[in-house]
Write a protein that holds these residues in place. Structure first.
Motif, mmCIF file in Angstrom:
data_model
loop_
_atom_site.group_PDB
_atom_site.id
_atom_site.type_symbol
_atom_site.label_atom_id
_atom_site.label_comp_id
_atom_site.label_asym_id
_atom_site.label_seq_id
_atom_site.Cartn_x
_atom_site.Cartn_y
_atom_site.Cartn_z
ATOM 1 N N TRP A 293 1.826 3.749 -3.656
ATOM 2 C CA TRP A 293 1.583 5.124 -3.901
ATOM 3 C C TRP A 293 2.461 6.062 -4.605
ATOM 4 C CZ3 TRP A 293 -0.714 8.223 0.852
ATOM 5 C CH2 TRP A 293 -1.462 9.161 0.456
ATOM 6 N N TYR B 158 0.687 -1.241 0.068
ATOM 7 C CA TYR B 158 -0.048 0.026 0.063
ATOM 8 C C TYR B 158 0.864 1.272 -0.023
ATOM 9 C CZ TYR B 158 -3.743 3.393 1.087
ATOM 10 O OH TYR B 158 -4.648 4.259 1.064
ATOM 11 N N ARG C 266 -3.449 -1.896 -4.447
ATOM 12 C CA ARG C 266 -3.182 -1.199 -3.312
ATOM 13 C C ARG C 266 -4.257 -1.519 -2.299
ATOM 14 N NH1 ARG C 266 -2.585 4.551 -3.252
ATOM 15 N NH2 ARG C 266 -1.444 4.521 -1.118
ATOM 16 N N TRP D 196 -3.222 0.264 -10.405
ATOM 17 C CA TRP D 196 -2.534 0.433 -8.862
ATOM 18 C C TRP D 196 -3.560 0.549 -7.731
ATOM 19 C CZ3 TRP D 196 1.535 -1.472 -6.815
ATOM 20 C CH2 TRP D 196 2.931 -1.428 -7.305
#
Length: 343
Positions: free
Chosen positions: A258, A254, A301, A297
């Motif tokens: 980012w 996670y 995530r 993503w």
């Protein structure tokens, strides 16, 4: 005093895909007269550093470990350096000296102690804000924060110090950005030459980044997993560790993801904008494909974030999101290669 240069909250630079790292760098770029999207969106890569992921919103493993700004914007005169205020009696003096020279230090803080953050008094999390002024007489610090809900103004110096000096203890409400000491850290950002983004610079950046995706990147520590080979290795490792019931891999995905999401999203937006401006279909398509990587993503995530307490239960969904992300990267890199050939 530097408050006359303080931007309004509405004037702060922000995009949905970015973390506070990009927002604070953007403010320094904008102060120097640059276009944050052109500076921060030109470079695109994949890079994972095993064992390095830290529980901070601003985590990013760059090619230049001691210079996160150069890692994010290697085609521009942007550089940065981390510091820790050494004066235990008056640590704000260091920040005051910088703002007095019209430097915008970027302070690491704990959201728990900041009155303008939604997490105030509730959740510990490592974050970044920009410092504009320290008024020792009034006992205030002037700061800005582009991350929603966005704030630009004056806060009590005691509140700032509590946030800046926080131990940021482990918080079960935020397993990803707590448990990382703040320790009066701050980042100084230097903005030197900001070359105009003409066809030659754009083509060089796209060609170079395309080659690094294909072959891996020789820059940075030798143990980094880079390019499309590194992406494949990262996703394979993530799935294998999830299958083994290891929550750590999912917990790391996670905060790590980012930075990768921010890069892809900004790169895509920039290429789309340039493709429209110059009527180059290949650039527009490359931008769309890079933005698709950013969207992919999100699945990896969030699945990792919600699934880390029980990796085996999340495994099937994680495999699907990982497959979509890998496919999006391959299509995005192919489109970027088509774009530089079209320039």
């Amino acid at each position: 005093m530097t408050t006359s240069l303080l931007p309004t909250a509405a004037g702060l630079w922000y995009r949905d895909v970015i973390s506070c790292l990009w927002a604070t760098l953007a403010e320094n770029v904008a102060r120097a007269g640059g276009d944050p999207l052109e500076v921060l969106g030109l470079h695109w890569e994949f890079r994972f550093r095993p064992g390095d992921v830290r529980s901070e919103e601003f985590y990013f493993a760059g090619a230049y470990p001691d210079d996160v700004a150069r890692s994010i914007a290697p085609y521009h005169g942007l550089s940065s350096r981390w510091h820790r205020a050494a004066d235990d009696e008056n640590p704000l003096a260091e920040l005051a000296a910088l703002t007095g020279r019209r430097v915008l230090p970027v302070a690491a803080v704990d959201n728990f102690h900041l009155p303008f953050r939604p997490a105030f008094g509730d959740v510990h999390a490592a974050h970044l804000i920009v410092v504009h002024d320290v008024d020792a007489v009034a006992g205030t610090v002037t700061v800005s924060d582009a991350m929603p809900p966005a704030f630009s103004g004056v806060i009590d110096a005691a509140a700032f110090r509590s946030s800046w000096e926080s131990a940021n203890p482990s918080d079960e409400q935020d397993a990803f950005f707590s448990d990382s000491r703040i320790d009066r850290r701050y980042l100084t950002v230097t903005v030197d030459e900001l070359p105009p983004l003409g066809p030659e610079l754009l083509k060089r950046a796209l060609e170079t980044d395309g080659k690094r995706f294909a072959d891996g990147d020789e820059r940075g520590p030798s143990g980094d997993w880079t390019g499309l080979p590194g992406l494949g290795r990262f996703l394979t490792d993530l799935k294998e560790r999830a299958a083994a019931g290891d929550p750590g891999a999912l917990r790391d995905a996670y905060p790590f993801g980012w930075g990768m999401q921010a890069q892809a999203g900004l790169h895509g937006e920039l290429l789309r904008r340039l493709g429209v401006r110059h009527d180059i279909p290949e650039l527009r398509e490359a931008g769309r494909r890079a933005e698709a990587v950013a969207h992919a993503w999100t699945g990896v995530r969030l699945c990792s974030a919600h699934g880390h307490p029980d990796p085996l239960a999340a495994l099937a969904e994680l495999r699907g999101h990982a497959s979509r992300l890998e496919e999006a990267y391959h299509r995005g890199v192919a489109a970027v290669n088509d774009a530089w050939r079209a320039l």
